[in-house]
Design a protein around this motif. Sequence first.
Motif, PDB file in Angstrom:
ATOM      1  N   TYR A  51       0.964  -1.351   0.039  1.00  0.00           N
ATOM      2  CA  TYR A  51       0.132   0.146  -0.035  1.00  0.00           C
ATOM      3  C   TYR A  51       0.789   1.186  -0.076  1.00  0.00           C
ATOM      4  CZ  TYR A  51      -3.122   3.660   1.758  1.00  0.00           C
ATOM      5  OH  TYR A  51      -4.063   4.919   2.037  1.00  0.00           O
ATOM      6  N   LEU A  52       1.023   1.898  -0.985  1.00  0.00           N
ATOM      7  CA  LEU A  52       1.577   3.356  -1.092  1.00  0.00           C
ATOM      8  C   LEU A  52       0.796   4.196  -0.291  1.00  0.00           C
ATOM      9  CD1 LEU A  52       3.033   4.909  -4.340  1.00  0.00           C
ATOM     10  CD2 LEU A  52       2.403   6.173  -2.308  1.00  0.00           C
ATOM     11  N   CYS A  53       1.583   4.341   0.856  1.00  0.00           N
ATOM     12  CA  CYS A  53       0.537   5.071   2.106  1.00  0.00           C
ATOM     13  C   CYS A  53       1.050   6.462   1.922  1.00  0.00           C
ATOM     14  CB  CYS A  53       0.971   4.605   3.261  1.00  0.00           C
ATOM     15  SG  CYS A  53       2.791   4.738   3.920  1.00  0.00           S
ATOM     16  N   ARG A  54       2.022   6.975   1.394  1.00  0.00           N
ATOM     17  CA  ARG A  54       2.442   8.772   1.323  1.00  0.00           C
ATOM     18  C   ARG A  54       3.373   8.754   0.443  1.00  0.00           C
ATOM     19  NH1 ARG A  54      -1.029   8.756   4.519  1.00  0.00           N
ATOM     20  NH2 ARG A  54      -0.902   9.792   6.704  1.00  0.00           N
ATOM     21  N   VAL A  55       3.217   9.840  -0.340  1.00  0.00           N
ATOM     22  CA  VAL A  55       4.322  10.478  -1.174  1.00  0.00           C
ATOM     23  C   VAL A  55       4.040  11.905  -0.861  1.00  0.00           C
ATOM     24  CG1 VAL A  55       5.059  10.837  -3.644  1.00  0.00           C
ATOM     25  CG2 VAL A  55       4.360   8.794  -2.908  1.00  0.00           C
ATOM     26  N   GLY A  56       5.298  12.560  -0.763  1.00  0.00           N
ATOM     27  CA  GLY A  56       4.958  14.002  -0.278  1.00  0.00           C
ATOM     28  C   GLY A  56       6.257  14.832  -0.859  1.00  0.00           C
ATOM     29  N   VAL A  57       6.082  15.913  -1.561  1.00  0.00           N
ATOM     30  CA  VAL A  57       6.845  16.887  -2.083  1.00  0.00           C
ATOM     31  C   VAL A  57       6.938  18.159  -1.709  1.00  0.00           C
ATOM     32  CG1 VAL A  57       8.095  17.648  -4.422  1.00  0.00           C
ATOM     33  CG2 VAL A  57       7.151  15.225  -4.166  1.00  0.00           C
TER      34      VAL A  57
ATOM     35  N   ILE B 152       0.889  -3.003  -6.086  1.00  0.00           N
ATOM     36  CA  ILE B 152       0.733  -1.730  -5.461  1.00  0.00           C
ATOM     37  C   ILE B 152      -0.647  -1.204  -5.441  1.00  0.00           C
ATOM     38  CG2 ILE B 152       1.575   0.413  -5.170  1.00  0.00           C
ATOM     39  CD1 ILE B 152       3.821  -1.133  -4.264  1.00  0.00           C
ATOM     40  N   VAL B 153      -1.235  -0.802  -4.233  1.00  0.00           N
ATOM     41  CA  VAL B 153      -2.566  -0.219  -4.299  1.00  0.00           C
ATOM     42  C   VAL B 153      -2.323   1.026  -3.589  1.00  0.00           C
ATOM     43  CG1 VAL B 153      -3.891  -2.192  -4.252  1.00  0.00           C
ATOM     44  CG2 VAL B 153      -3.178  -1.438  -2.174  1.00  0.00           C
ATOM     45  N   SER B 154      -3.207   2.232  -3.823  1.00  0.00           N
ATOM     46  CA  SER B 154      -3.263   3.519  -3.304  1.00  0.00           C
ATOM     47  C   SER B 154      -4.447   4.018  -3.334  1.00  0.00           C
ATOM     48  CB  SER B 154      -2.131   4.146  -3.734  1.00  0.00           C
ATOM     49  OG  SER B 154      -1.924   5.353  -2.745  1.00  0.00           O
ATOM     50  N   ASP B 155      -4.641   5.269  -2.807  1.00  0.00           N
ATOM     51  CA  ASP B 155      -6.040   5.932  -3.034  1.00  0.00           C
ATOM     52  C   ASP B 155      -5.571   7.434  -3.129  1.00  0.00           C
ATOM     53  OD1 ASP B 155      -6.073   6.935   0.070  1.00  0.00           O
ATOM     54  OD2 ASP B 155      -5.763   4.853   0.108  1.00  0.00           O
TER      55      ASP B 155
ATOM     56  N   TRP C 189      -6.433   3.087  -6.616  1.00  0.00           N
ATOM     57  CA  TRP C 189      -5.472   2.827  -7.547  1.00  0.00           C
ATOM     58  C   TRP C 189      -4.958   1.264  -7.371  1.00  0.00           C
ATOM     59  CZ3 TRP C 189      -5.800   6.055 -11.662  1.00  0.00           C
ATOM     60  CH2 TRP C 189      -6.470   7.634 -11.102  1.00  0.00           C
ATOM     61  N   ARG C 190      -4.645   0.637  -8.605  1.00  0.00           N
ATOM     62  CA  ARG C 190      -3.597  -0.501  -8.420  1.00  0.00           C
ATOM     63  C   ARG C 190      -2.708  -0.542  -9.739  1.00  0.00           C
ATOM     64  NH1 ARG C 190      -5.779  -6.035  -6.206  1.00  0.00           N
ATOM     65  NH2 ARG C 190      -4.265  -7.541  -7.099  1.00  0.00           N
ATOM     66  N   LYS C 191      -1.723  -1.281  -9.400  1.00  0.00           N
ATOM     67  CA  LYS C 191      -0.690  -1.553 -10.429  1.00  0.00           C
ATOM     68  C   LYS C 191      -0.026  -3.073 -10.317  1.00  0.00           C
ATOM     69  CE  LYS C 191       3.227   0.173 -12.615  1.00  0.00           C
ATOM     70  NZ  LYS C 191       4.295   1.084 -12.969  1.00  0.00           N
ATOM     71  N   GLU C 192      -0.242  -3.922 -11.216  1.00  0.00           N
ATOM     72  CA  GLU C 192       0.130  -5.066 -11.028  1.00  0.00           C
ATOM     73  C   GLU C 192       1.662  -5.022 -11.112  1.00  0.00           C
ATOM     74  OE1 GLU C 192      -1.706  -7.516 -10.145  1.00  0.00           O
ATOM     75  OE2 GLU C 192      -3.474  -6.187 -10.245  1.00  0.00           O
ATOM     76  N   LEU C 193       2.401  -5.624 -10.553  1.00  0.00           N
ATOM     77  CA  LEU C 193       3.850  -5.606 -10.699  1.00  0.00           C
ATOM     78  C   LEU C 193       4.245  -6.908 -11.343  1.00  0.00           C
ATOM     79  CD1 LEU C 193       4.944  -4.733  -6.969  1.00  0.00           C
ATOM     80  CD2 LEU C 193       4.621  -3.289  -9.209  1.00  0.00           C
ATOM     81  N   VAL C 194       4.817  -6.667 -12.707  1.00  0.00           N
ATOM     82  CA  VAL C 194       5.002  -7.909 -13.271  1.00  0.00           C
ATOM     83  C   VAL C 194       6.834  -8.093 -13.675  1.00  0.00           C
ATOM     84  CG1 VAL C 194       3.103  -8.227 -14.449  1.00  0.00           C
ATOM     85  CG2 VAL C 194       4.687  -6.705 -15.626  1.00  0.00           C
TER      86      VAL C 194
END
Length: 142
Positions: free
Chosen positions: A66-72, A101-104, A137-142
Amino acid sequence: MYRIREVDPQDEEVADALAELHQLTFCDGTRVPDFEQGYWWIAFRGVKPIAFAGVVSSTHVANAGYLCRVGVVIPHCGHGLQVRLTRALEARARRSGWKAIVSDTTDNHFSANNFIRQGYRLFEPASPWAWQHTLYWRKELV
């Protein structure tokens, strides 16, 4: 130039930098995450921390991060740091054996557009975990 480094939040200086970056980028808009969970990165301009990201094991989607934070920090927005940080955490997620990876996002079109550019897709989780108008949001990691 900018440099991104995976960091150890057990280190007191790192924990302080993550907390300060969270305050600078999110103000009081969301709770401070538990930096001792998951994996964390800091982006630097010289020696100054200017952005951060974190990924933890998802509690809602099996075998996913779970991509829990991205801050710039605002003066450094527009230099592709959110994308670079997300790529770094995706690489770590693959090494950790996660399959996705999932996030919101909620009311943040900049982040939503970054997710789209990076190949994330909207999805409807079986048990939504955020606000009624949140995008998942979801991205499959291949």
